[in-house]
Design a protein around this motif. Structure first.
Motif, short mmCIF file in Angstrom:
data_model
loop_
_atom_site.label_atom_id
_atom_site.label_comp_id
_atom_site.label_asym_id
_atom_site.label_seq_id
_atom_site.Cartn_x
_atom_site.Cartn_y
_atom_site.Cartn_z
N VAL A 1 19.15 -0.07 0.21
CA VAL A 1 19.78 0.84 -0.74
C VAL A 1 18.74 1.74 -1.40
CG1 VAL A 1 21.05 0.96 -2.92
CG2 VAL A 1 21.74 -0.69 -1.18
N ALA A 2 17.61 1.15 -1.81
CA ALA A 2 16.60 1.92 -2.53
C ALA A 2 16.02 3.05 -1.70
CB ALA A 2 15.49 1.00 -3.01
N MET A 3 15.83 2.80 -0.40
CA MET A 3 15.15 3.80 0.42
C MET A 3 16.10 4.73 1.17
SD MET A 3 12.21 3.09 -0.55
CE MET A 3 11.35 4.34 0.42
N THR A 4 17.40 4.42 1.16
CA THR A 4 18.36 5.31 1.81
C THR A 4 18.41 6.66 1.10
OG1 THR A 4 19.75 3.50 2.62
CG2 THR A 4 20.80 5.64 2.36
N GLY A 5 18.25 7.72 1.85
CA GLY A 5 18.32 9.06 1.29
C GLY A 5 17.05 9.54 0.64
N THR A 6 15.95 8.79 0.78
CA THR A 6 14.67 9.22 0.21
C THR A 6 13.74 9.69 1.32
OG1 THR A 6 13.62 7.04 0.36
CG2 THR A 6 14.93 7.49 -1.60
N ASP A 7 12.77 10.51 0.94
CA ASP A 7 11.78 10.99 1.90
C ASP A 7 10.49 10.16 1.86
OD1 ASP A 7 13.45 13.10 2.68
OD2 ASP A 7 12.74 14.35 1.02
N GLY A 8 10.36 9.32 0.85
CA GLY A 8 9.13 8.56 0.70
C GLY A 8 9.08 7.36 1.62
N SER A 9 7.91 6.75 1.69
CA SER A 9 7.72 5.56 2.52
C SER A 9 7.88 4.31 1.68
CB SER A 9 6.32 5.57 3.15
OG SER A 9 5.32 5.34 2.16
N ILE A 10 8.24 3.22 2.33
CA ILE A 10 8.36 1.96 1.62
C ILE A 10 7.00 1.49 1.12
CG2 ILE A 10 8.21 0.60 3.75
CD1 ILE A 10 10.21 -0.24 0.52
N ALA A 11 5.94 1.83 1.83
CA ALA A 11 4.60 1.44 1.37
C ALA A 11 4.28 2.10 0.04
CB ALA A 11 3.56 1.82 2.43
N ASP A 12 4.60 3.40 -0.08
CA ASP A 12 4.35 4.08 -1.35
C ASP A 12 5.26 3.52 -2.45
OD1 ASP A 12 2.44 5.68 -0.17
OD2 ASP A 12 3.80 7.38 0.14
N ALA A 13 6.51 3.22 -2.09
CA ALA A 13 7.44 2.67 -3.08
C ALA A 13 6.95 1.33 -3.62
CB ALA A 13 8.83 2.53 -2.47
N LEU A 14 6.49 0.47 -2.72
CA LEU A 14 6.03 -0.85 -3.13
C LEU A 14 4.72 -0.80 -3.90
CD1 LEU A 14 6.87 -2.88 0.12
CD2 LEU A 14 7.95 -3.13 -2.13
N ALA A 15 3.98 0.30 -3.77
CA ALA A 15 2.71 0.43 -4.48
C ALA A 15 2.91 0.79 -5.95
CB ALA A 15 1.84 1.48 -3.80
N ARG A 16 4.11 1.24 -6.32
CA ARG A 16 4.35 1.59 -7.72
C ARG A 16 4.26 0.33 -8.58
NH1 ARG A 16 8.53 5.08 -5.28
NH2 ARG A 16 7.85 7.24 -5.62
N PRO A 17 3.56 0.40 -9.72
CA PRO A 17 3.43 -0.80 -10.55
C PRO A 17 4.76 -1.35 -11.03
CG PRO A 17 2.60 1.14 -11.70
CD PRO A 17 2.81 1.54 -10.27
N GLU A 18 5.72 -0.47 -11.30
CA GLU A 18 7.04 -0.93 -11.73
C GLU A 18 7.72 -1.73 -10.63
OE1 GLU A 18 6.02 2.85 -13.90
OE2 GLU A 18 6.02 2.20 -11.79
N ALA A 19 7.53 -1.32 -9.37
CA ALA A 19 8.11 -2.07 -8.26
C ALA A 19 7.45 -3.43 -8.14
CB ALA A 19 7.95 -1.28 -6.95
N GLN A 20 6.14 -3.47 -8.27
CA GLN A 20 5.42 -4.74 -8.17
C GLN A 20 5.90 -5.73 -9.23
OE1 GLN A 20 1.23 -3.81 -8.34
NE2 GLN A 20 1.42 -2.21 -6.78
N VAL A 21 5.99 -5.25 -10.46
CA VAL A 21 6.40 -6.14 -11.56
C VAL A 21 7.85 -6.59 -11.39
CG1 VAL A 21 6.75 -6.32 -14.05
CG2 VAL A 21 4.73 -5.13 -13.16
N SER A 22 8.75 -5.65 -11.11
CA SER A 22 10.17 -5.99 -11.08
C SER A 22 10.53 -6.86 -9.88
CB SER A 22 11.02 -4.72 -11.10
OG SER A 22 10.79 -3.92 -9.96
N LEU A 23 9.85 -6.69 -8.76
CA LEU A 23 10.13 -7.55 -7.60
C LEU A 23 9.59 -8.95 -7.81
CD1 LEU A 23 9.60 -5.04 -4.65
CD2 LEU A 23 11.77 -5.85 -5.63
N HIS A 24 8.53 -9.09 -8.60
CA HIS A 24 8.01 -10.42 -8.92
C HIS A 24 8.97 -11.20 -9.82
CE1 HIS A 24 4.16 -9.48 -7.08
NE2 HIS A 24 3.74 -10.69 -7.37
N THR A 25 9.83 -10.50 -10.55
CA THR A 25 10.76 -11.22 -11.45
C THR A 25 12.08 -11.55 -10.78
OG1 THR A 25 11.72 -9.17 -12.37
CG2 THR A 25 9.77 -10.07 -13.48
#
Length: 409
Positions: A312-336
Motif C-alpha cells: 500500500v505504501a509504495m503503490t503509486g509512488t516513484d521512490g524506491s523501497i530502499a529510500d523509503a526504509l532509510a527514512r528515520p520515521e520509517a525505521q522507528v515506526s516499523l520497530h514499534t
C-alpha cells in the motif's frame, strides 16, 4: 495520494495539563517544564479532576481542561499528565498550528492503533501528517481551534461519565466537520504509569514514532497522507491481521475482513506471501537461542500485515523501497509494529528481548510487499459465497474492491 498543507496564521496558544489528584505532582512538574521552556507566550494551567470520588472518568477533568482556553487565543492545547515532552514542544505545536489552523492536531498515537498503521504508511512515503482513523482522536496532546475548544464543555456535559474523552472529541469534531490530523513524528511519549481510569489491561501504549531527536526537531513542513482506501492492520485485541476498506458501496465507515482474503488474490504460488512468510519465520526462529515468544500463526499474520503495508505504501509512488526504509520515521515506526501488535501474546520483557529480530522480520515483509506485482482480480477458486460475511454476499467482491482501492484494476 498526499495533500500539501495550506494556510499560515500567527497562532496564540493557551495550554492546560489534564490530571487527577493522585497525579497532581506530576502535572505540576509538567506545567513548570512547559512554562520554563516556552517561547510562544502561552499560559499553562492545570485542570484537576474536581470530583474523583464520583468514580473513574476522563470527562470531568477534560471538561475543565477545555474550559481553560484563553480569552484571546487562536488555539487551545490540552496535554495529559503522563506524557514526556521536550523543551521545544510548544514552539513546535505553534509551528504546526500555523500551517494547519483549521484542523485538530494530535501529536501522539499509540503504537497499535489503526492511525498508527496509517502513520507507518506516511512514514514510508515521507508524509508529515496522517488522518485520525480510529473511533477516537488521541488526546494525550491535542490542539484545537479555540472556537471548537469552547464547545467541548457543553458537548461533554450530557454524556455519561463512562464515555472516554477521546471518543467524545471524535464525535464533536465529526459534528463540526473539523478534520483531525496526527503527526507521523510523535512529539510526546506516553509514560508507563499506572492508569487512573483502569486502562492498564490494555498493556504498554507508547507512541508509534517517538524518538527523542525526532521529537526535538518537530514536525516537518510536509504533506498530509490522504485517507487510504485500504488499510492493513494487525488487531492487537483480536490478535489477528485484517484489512480495512473505506467507502464500501452503501456503507459509510471502515469495514474489516481477515487479511488472508486479500493475500489470496496473489494466488498460492511458491513465491507468494505465504511462502515468503514461512521462510521469514524460519529465519526469525534462528535469530536467538530461546524460542520465539509468540505462535507461528500470529507471526504469519504479522508478516501479512507488514507485507500489505509495504504494498500500500509504495503503490503509486516513484521512490524506491530502499529510500523509503532509510527514512528515520520509517525505521522507528516499523520497530514499534511487532511489540504493539503482539502485546496480548507475550509480555513486554519477552518482546523487548526479541525487538531487533522482530523489527527485521517486519522490514523484510514490508520490502517483500513493496516488490510484488498487483493482481488484476481475485482468483477463480476463491469466488465463493462466504456465509460469515455480513457486509457483502461474496467474499471475492469485497476482495475485488480492495484491489480496486490499490489501483490494480
Amino acid at each position: 495520494m498526499t495533500v500539501r498543507p495550506q494556510g499560515s496564521v500567527r497562532p496564540k496558544l493557551s495550554v492546560a495539563v489534564m490530571t487527577h489528584p493522585a497525579r497532581l505532582a506530576a502535572a505540576q512538574r509538567l506545567r513548570e517544564q512547559l512554562s520554563a521552556a516556552d517561547t510562544t507566550g502561552a499560559t499553562v494551567t492545570i485542570a484537576c479532576d474536581p470530583a474523583p470520588h464520583e468514580g473513574k472518568a476522563t470527562l470531568r477533568s477534560a471538561r475543565l481542561a477545555w474550559r481553560q482556553a484563553g480569552a484571546d487565543v487562536t488555539h487551545h492545547l490540552v496535554v495529559q499528565d503522563d506524557v514526556l515532552v521536550h523543551p521545544s514542544f510548544l514552539a513546535h505545536v505553534a509551528d504546526s498550528v500555523a500551517r494547519h489552523p483549521d484542523h485538530a492536531l494530535s501529536f501522539f498515537t499509540e503504537w497499535a492503533s489503526a492511525t498508527a498503521a496509517a502513520a507507518r504508511i506516511g512514514a514510508l512515503r515521507g508524509d508529515s501528517w496522517v488522518p485520525a482513523l480510529d473511533h477516537y482522536v488521541p488526546t494525550q496532546a491535542l490542539a484545537l481551534p479555540v472556537a471548537i475548544a469552547r464547545q467541548v464543555d457543553a458537548f461533554f456535559a450530557p454524556l455519561p461519565l463512562t464515555v472516554p474523552d477521546d471518543e467524545a472529541i471524535h464525535d464533536l469534531l465529526a459534528r463540526n466537520g473539523v478534520p483531525a490530523l496526527v503527526s507521523v513524528r510523535n512529539l510526546v511519549q506516553h509514560r508507563d504509569t499506572p492508569s487512573i481510569i483502569g486502562n492498564s489491561y490494555l498493556g504498554l501504549r507508547p507512541g508509534v514514532c517517538y524518538r527523542s531527536d525526532l521529537a526535538e526537531s518537530g514536525v516537518p513542513d510536509g504533506p498530509i497522507l490522504d485517507v487510504p482506501a485500504l488499510l492493513p492492520y494487525f488487531s492487537w485485541w483480536d490478535r489477528a491481521a485484517e484489512f480495512r476498506l473505506w467507502n464500501v458501496p452503501g456503507q459509510m465507515e471502515w469495514h474489516s475482513r481477515p487479511i488472508t482474503e486479500l493475500l489470496d488474490a496473489f494466488g498460492r504460488n511458491p513465491a507468494g506471501p505465504g511462502a515468503t512468510a514461512s521462510a521469514a519465520i524460519a529465519r526469525l526462529a534462528a535469530a536467538r537461542p530461546d524460542d520465539v515468544p509468540v505462535p507461528d500463526t500470529a507471526l504469519s499474520d504479522l508478516w501479512a500485515a507488514a507485507f500489505i503495508l509495504g504494498l500500500v505504501a509504495m503503490t503509486g509512488t516513484d521512490g524506491s523501497i530502499a529510500d523509503a526504509l532509510a527514512r528515520p520515521e520509517a525505521q522507528v515506526s516499523l520497530h514499534t509494529l511487532a511489540p504493539g501488535a503482539l502485546r496480548r501474546l507475550a509480555d513486554a520483557e519477552e518482546l523487548a528481548r526479541w525487538a531487533d529480530p522482530l523489527a527485521d522480520f517486519v522490514i523484510d515483509a514490508v520490502r517483500a510487499g513493496a516488490a510484488v506485482d498487483l493482481p488484476k482480480e481475485f482468483p477463480e477458486h476463491y469466488r465463493s459465497v462466504h456465509r460469515s460475511c455480513t457486509r457483502c454476499d461474496v467474499t471475492a467482491q469485497f476482495g475485488q474492491l480492495a484491489l480496486e482501492a490499490l489501483g490494480a484494476v
